[in-house]
Scaffold this motif. Structure first.
Motif, PDB file in Angstrom:
ATOM      1  N   ALA A   1       0.549  -1.163  -0.078  1.00 11.53           N
ATOM      2  CA  ALA A   1      -0.167  -0.068   0.014  1.00 11.53           C
ATOM      3  C   ALA A   1       0.909   1.038  -0.212  1.00 11.53           C
ATOM      4  CB  ALA A   1      -0.756   0.283   0.939  1.00 11.53           C
ATOM      5  N   LYS A   2       0.148   2.166  -0.564  1.00 10.56           N
ATOM      6  CA  LYS A   2       0.870   3.829  -0.704  1.00 10.56           C
ATOM      7  C   LYS A   2       0.664   4.635   0.785  1.00 10.56           C
ATOM      8  CE  LYS A   2       1.789   6.473  -4.184  1.00 10.56           C
ATOM      9  NZ  LYS A   2       1.550   6.442  -5.077  1.00 10.56           N
ATOM     10  N   ILE A   3       1.600   4.732   1.416  1.00 10.00           N
ATOM     11  CA  ILE A   3       0.706   5.747   3.433  1.00 10.00           C
ATOM     12  C   ILE A   3       1.333   6.876   2.977  1.00 10.00           C
ATOM     13  CG2 ILE A   3       1.074   5.407   5.639  1.00 10.00           C
ATOM     14  CD1 ILE A   3       0.944   2.525   4.748  1.00 10.00           C
ATOM     15  N   LEU A   4       0.975   7.354   3.323  1.00 10.20           N
ATOM     16  CA  LEU A   4       1.127   8.918   3.240  1.00 10.20           C
ATOM     17  C   LEU A   4       0.865   9.335   5.287  1.00 10.20           C
ATOM     18  CD1 LEU A   4       2.079  12.095   3.180  1.00 10.20           C
ATOM     19  CD2 LEU A   4      -0.112  12.595   2.764  1.00 10.20           C
ATOM     20  N   ALA A   5       1.871   9.764   5.870  1.00  7.99           N
ATOM     21  CA  ALA A   5       2.007  10.456   7.584  1.00  7.99           C
ATOM     22  C   ALA A   5       2.406  11.423   7.410  1.00  7.99           C
ATOM     23  CB  ALA A   5       2.849   9.037   8.553  1.00  7.99           C
ATOM     24  N   THR A   6       1.789  12.443   8.473  1.00  4.94           N
ATOM     25  CA  THR A   6       2.192  14.034   8.589  1.00  4.94           C
ATOM     26  C   THR A   6       2.299  13.478  10.368  1.00  4.94           C
ATOM     27  OG1 THR A   6      -0.531  14.317   8.730  1.00  4.94           O
ATOM     28  CG2 THR A   6       0.729  14.447   6.839  1.00  4.94           C
ATOM     29  N   PHE A   7       4.139  14.600  10.096  1.00  3.76           N
ATOM     30  CA  PHE A   7       4.426  14.733  11.769  1.00  3.76           C
ATOM     31  C   PHE A   7       4.549  16.575  11.167  1.00  3.76           C
ATOM     32  CE2 PHE A   7       4.475  10.009  10.915  1.00  3.76           C
ATOM     33  CZ  PHE A   7       4.428   9.339  11.990  1.00  3.76           C
ATOM     34  N   PRO A   8       3.520  16.668  11.886  1.00  2.00           N
ATOM     35  CA  PRO A   8       4.087  18.834  11.379  1.00  2.00           C
ATOM     36  C   PRO A   8       5.079  19.472  12.745  1.00  2.00           C
ATOM     37  CG  PRO A   8       1.778  18.603  11.639  1.00  2.00           C
ATOM     38  CD  PRO A   8       2.048  16.963  11.464  1.00  2.00           C
ATOM     39  N   PHE A   9       4.297  18.443  13.943  1.00  2.00           N
ATOM     40  CA  PHE A   9       4.854  19.271  14.604  1.00  2.00           C
ATOM     41  C   PHE A   9       6.892  19.346  14.760  1.00  2.00           C
ATOM     42  CE2 PHE A   9       2.551  21.572  18.754  1.00  2.00           C
ATOM     43  CZ  PHE A   9       4.014  21.454  19.688  1.00  2.00           C
TER      44      PHE A   9
ATOM     45  N   HIS B   1       5.655  -2.045   2.075  1.00  6.84           N
ATOM     46  CA  HIS B   1       4.837  -0.412   1.829  1.00  6.84           C
ATOM     47  C   HIS B   1       5.274   0.659   1.193  1.00  6.84           C
ATOM     48  CE1 HIS B   1       1.272  -2.602   3.456  1.00  6.84           C
ATOM     49  NE2 HIS B   1       2.027  -3.572   3.997  1.00  6.84           N
ATOM     50  N   GLN B   2       4.674   1.495   0.706  1.00  9.38           N
ATOM     51  CA  GLN B   2       5.717   2.362   0.322  1.00  9.38           C
ATOM     52  C   GLN B   2       5.025   4.064   1.153  1.00  9.38           C
ATOM     53  OE1 GLN B   2       7.671   2.293  -2.361  1.00  9.38           O
ATOM     54  NE2 GLN B   2       7.477   0.593  -1.719  1.00  9.38           N
ATOM     55  N   VAL B   3       5.548   3.900   1.751  1.00 10.62           N
ATOM     56  CA  VAL B   3       5.844   4.936   2.541  1.00 10.62           C
ATOM     57  C   VAL B   3       6.245   6.633   2.637  1.00 10.62           C
ATOM     58  CG1 VAL B   3       6.031   5.517   5.635  1.00 10.62           C
ATOM     59  CG2 VAL B   3       5.721   2.854   4.963  1.00 10.62           C
ATOM     60  N   THR B   4       5.184   7.485   2.813  1.00  9.50           N
ATOM     61  CA  THR B   4       5.854   8.796   3.179  1.00  9.50           C
ATOM     62  C   THR B   4       5.722   9.343   3.666  1.00  9.50           C
ATOM     63  OG1 THR B   4       4.937   8.807   0.019  1.00  9.50           O
ATOM     64  CG2 THR B   4       5.541  10.611   1.392  1.00  9.50           C
ATOM     65  N   VAL B   5       6.532  10.549   4.201  1.00 15.96           N
ATOM     66  CA  VAL B   5       6.368  11.375   5.484  1.00 15.96           C
ATOM     67  C   VAL B   5       6.601  13.168   4.978  1.00 15.96           C
ATOM     68  CG1 VAL B   5       7.459  11.599   8.001  1.00 15.96           C
ATOM     69  CG2 VAL B   5       7.127   8.969   7.187  1.00 15.96           C
ATOM     70  N   ILE B   6       5.744  13.596   5.998  1.00 18.26           N
ATOM     71  CA  ILE B   6       6.352  15.138   5.670  1.00 18.26           C
ATOM     72  C   ILE B   6       6.063  15.078   7.504  1.00 18.26           C
ATOM     73  CG2 ILE B   6       4.909  17.037   5.884  1.00 18.26           C
ATOM     74  CD1 ILE B   6       2.730  15.737   3.990  1.00 18.26           C
TER      75      ILE B   6
ATOM     76  N   GLU C   1      -0.705  12.569  -7.524  1.00 17.47           N
ATOM     77  CA  GLU C   1      -0.308  10.544  -7.108  1.00 17.47           C
ATOM     78  C   GLU C   1      -1.883  10.051  -6.174  1.00 17.47           C
ATOM     79  OE1 GLU C   1       2.844   9.796  -4.918  1.00 17.47           O
ATOM     80  OE2 GLU C   1       3.903  11.959  -4.944  1.00 17.47           O
ATOM     81  N   THR C   2      -2.061   8.786  -6.111  1.00 13.33           N
ATOM     82  CA  THR C   2      -3.297   8.668  -4.651  1.00 13.33           C
ATOM     83  C   THR C   2      -1.980   8.016  -3.583  1.00 13.33           C
ATOM     84  OG1 THR C   2      -3.173   6.957  -5.939  1.00 13.33           O
ATOM     85  CG2 THR C   2      -4.970   8.908  -6.603  1.00 13.33           C
TER      86      THR C   2
ATOM     87  N   PHE D   1      -6.272  12.868  -1.275  1.00 10.61           N
ATOM     88  CA  PHE D   1      -5.913  11.852  -2.019  1.00 10.61           C
ATOM     89  C   PHE D   1      -6.738  10.701  -2.165  1.00 10.61           C
ATOM     90  CE2 PHE D   1      -2.204  14.419  -0.564  1.00 10.61           C
ATOM     91  CZ  PHE D   1      -1.427  14.490  -1.890  1.00 10.61           C
ATOM     92  N   ASN D   2      -7.749  10.331  -1.716  1.00  6.46           N
ATOM     93  CA  ASN D   2      -8.814   9.256  -1.913  1.00  6.46           C
ATOM     94  C   ASN D   2      -8.238   8.507  -1.366  1.00  6.46           C
ATOM     95  OD1 ASN D   2     -11.416   8.182  -3.017  1.00  6.46           O
ATOM     96  ND2 ASN D   2     -10.002   7.060  -5.015  1.00  6.46           N
ATOM     97  N   ALA D   3      -7.776   8.700  -0.011  1.00  8.36           N
ATOM     98  CA  ALA D   3      -7.777   7.582   1.002  1.00  8.36           C
ATOM     99  C   ALA D   3      -8.353   7.692   2.288  1.00  8.36           C
ATOM    100  CB  ALA D   3      -5.463   8.243   1.455  1.00  8.36           C
ATOM    101  N   THR D   4      -8.144   6.075   2.543  1.00 13.34           N
ATOM    102  CA  THR D   4      -8.631   6.603   4.054  1.00 13.34           C
ATOM    103  C   THR D   4      -7.925   6.851   5.158  1.00 13.34           C
ATOM    104  OG1 THR D   4      -8.986   3.863   3.429  1.00 13.34           O
ATOM    105  CG2 THR D   4      -8.673   3.999   5.688  1.00 13.34           C
TER     106      THR D   4
END
Length: 517
Positions: free
Chosen positions: A24-32, A53-58, A125-126, A147-150
């Motif tokens: 799965a393609k996963i996006l995770a956000t950690f702005p703090f 899994h393909q993980v993108t981290v902000i 991207e999605t 991104f049309n994601a859960t």
């Protein structure tokens, strides 16, 4: 026949295959800007990447290249981090809420304006799953619909009434203290009264100040959003909570609220750097570890507070490891070793480390309990006061006021924790309770993540409470009928009885009152 049935069961068990999850393609956000929130989830994200899994981290940090992981480093937020932390010292609740609101809005805006983030938004991207830190930065939740994601959430400090509301969980104020308060689940009447009042103030501020501010940002950055911000906030499929009932208190959870406190702790501590190892093992009387976490910087403590700490540490037989953000410390005693960053879990795992002086953040509290170390808490803000109060009530720690730190009190607290075996015993007992789980917290987090991916967001986990109004949820309409109809019938019957009695020339004692009705 019994033998044949047994053979059939064994054959079925051997031939059954576990459900597999596609990559799965996963996006995770950690702005703090505080690194502790990311530390909590870093091991988990790397484990997901290791499974393909393909993980993108902000996040707001510089990162090391990792297979199957891509990083978008929104580091500009650090330019404002000192200013933001200075705002959080407001003495009154409404001022604290306004300060926190300013900080959250600032971090959200900086993150959304980052070039890497904007490039990602416009990339076309999605993703399959978006993991959002549930710290009231609602526009960032909108990555999921974009991104049309859960959408899934995580919270390093555990849950609170806002997170409960997002998934439809009940959160009784009677024994669930406000996360920013120094109260525990065992509250007196006065504490419950304060808890109710502060909850109401927070809710009022949230709906009349915070959410309108965030909605403006939501519309600015996602003008073509298919969902409203309210609909986005109502779309969480599951939440990972950085707590465990052995560390906090038993309370209701829905099936999609997963306790994973301590998932960042390795069960096999890594070898310590040689200089730290020698410093620890070369101290016959043991070592004290002192860290104020990643958000509060020891170098920025008032000079009077630093002098109190230095004078106290200089008198100790024990050596002290101090997480300090400068290369030099004026007046540093010989028994103190300073470094900008320590491998905290690996240090706490060492048997010669006798106690932990901490700000009381949940990650530090979890690590201290996991490795059975008594704590001296110096809380500053948010959940730290509650965590330190809990440590005192559970018997594995003490707490002092950092803003009014007295050398005599500090020396007494340290001596008590080092010499009274009850604190070490209580910490060891709670450590045993925490470790007694059917599987490691990391495995549990991974399983539930893949479960939700396999079942396309797992809509069957959605609680009906999320689709009811406040009146319906609390049965106010049905209770009104159950109590109102009999009351109305009773009043009608009473009125008819009085009329009948008047017809017989008897004075009705309730006549005057009924006329008014």
């Amino acid at each position: 026949m019994k033998l044949l049935a047994l053979i059939a069961l064994v054959f079925c068990a051997l031939s059954a295959k576990p459900l597999e999850t596609e990559s799965a393609k996963i996006l995770a956000t950690f702005p703090f800007p505080g690194r502790s929130q990311y530390i909590f989830m870093e091991t988990y994200l790397k484990a997901l990447a290791a499974k393909g899994h393909q993980v993108t981290v902000i996040n707001a940090f510089k990162n090391t290249a990792t297979p199957n992981m891509r990083f978008i480093e929104a580091v500009k937020v650090h330019e404002f981090s000192d200013e933001m932390m200075g705002l959080l010292n407001e003495p009154f609740l409404w001022g604290q809420l306004n300060a926190m609101d300013f900080v959250l809005a600032k971090i959200t805006e900086i993150t959304m304006e980052d070039d890497g983030v904007k490039k990602l938004i416009n990339s076309g991207e999605t993703f399959d799953l978006v993991l959002a830190e549930m710290i009231q930065m609602e526009p960032l939740y909108a990555f999921a619909q974009h991104f049309n994601a859960t959408l899934a959430g995580f919270s390093s400090f555990g849950t609170d009434n806002r997170i409960d509301a997002a998934v439809g969980n009940i959160s009784p104020m009677s024994y669930n203290p406000l996360v920013t308060s120094p109260r525990t689940n065992r509250m007196t009447f006065t504490e419950r009264l304060s808890n109710a009042y502060e909850n109401l103030v927070e809710e009022f501020h949230r709906h009349w100040v915070h959410l309108p501010t965030m909605e403006k940002m939501f519309k600015k950055h996602f003008p073509n959003s298919k969902k409203t911000m309210a609909e986005v906030m109502d779309s969480f499929s599951f939440v990972l909570l950085g707590q465990h009932f052995s560390l906090s208190h038993p309370r209701p959870y829905l099936p999609n609220m997963i306790e994973v406190g301590g998932l960042h702790i390795s069960h096999k501590p890594k070898p310590l750097p040689e200089d730290i190892k020698q410093f620890i093992e070369g101290s016959p009387e043991g070592v004290i570890y002192f860290s104020m976490g990643s958000n509060v910087k020891s170098k920025d403590l008032p000079q009077e507070t630093r002098d109190t700490l230095l004078k106290t540490f200089a008198k100790l037989k024990q050596r002290v490891l101090w997480k300090f953000e400068d290369d030099e410390m004026q007046g540093k005693p010989a028994n103190v070793l300073i470094k900008k960053w320590y491998p905290q879990p690996d240090i706490l795992a060492h048997p010669n480390v006798k106690m932990f002086i901490t700000h009381g953040g949940l990650l530090s509290s979890t690590e201290s309990v996991y490795f059975g170390k008594p704590v001296l808490g110096l809380p500053c803000f948010y959940d730290q006061h509650m965590n330190v109060q809990r440590a005192q009530r559970m018997g594995f720690g003490l707490g002092l006021d950092l803003n009014n730190l007295k050398q005599e009190e500090l020396e007494k607290a340290i001596k008590t924790l080092l010499t009274d075996p009850s604190y070490t015993k209580a910490s060891a007992s709670i450590s045993e309770l925490y470790r007694d789980q059917p599987e490691p917290a990391l495995d549990r987090a991974i399983w539930w993540t893949e479960y939700v991916l396999r079942h396309k967001g797992a809509p069957h986990l959605r609680a009906t409470s999320r689709d009811l109004t406040f009146i319906q949820l609390h049965s106010l309409d049905t209770l009104a009928v159950l109590f109102g109809v009999p009351l109305l019938v009773s009043l009608v019957l009473l009125k008819l009885t009085c009329k009948l009695l008047r017809g017989k020339s008897q004075k009705c004692p309730h006549a005057d009152k009924l006329k008014k009705h």
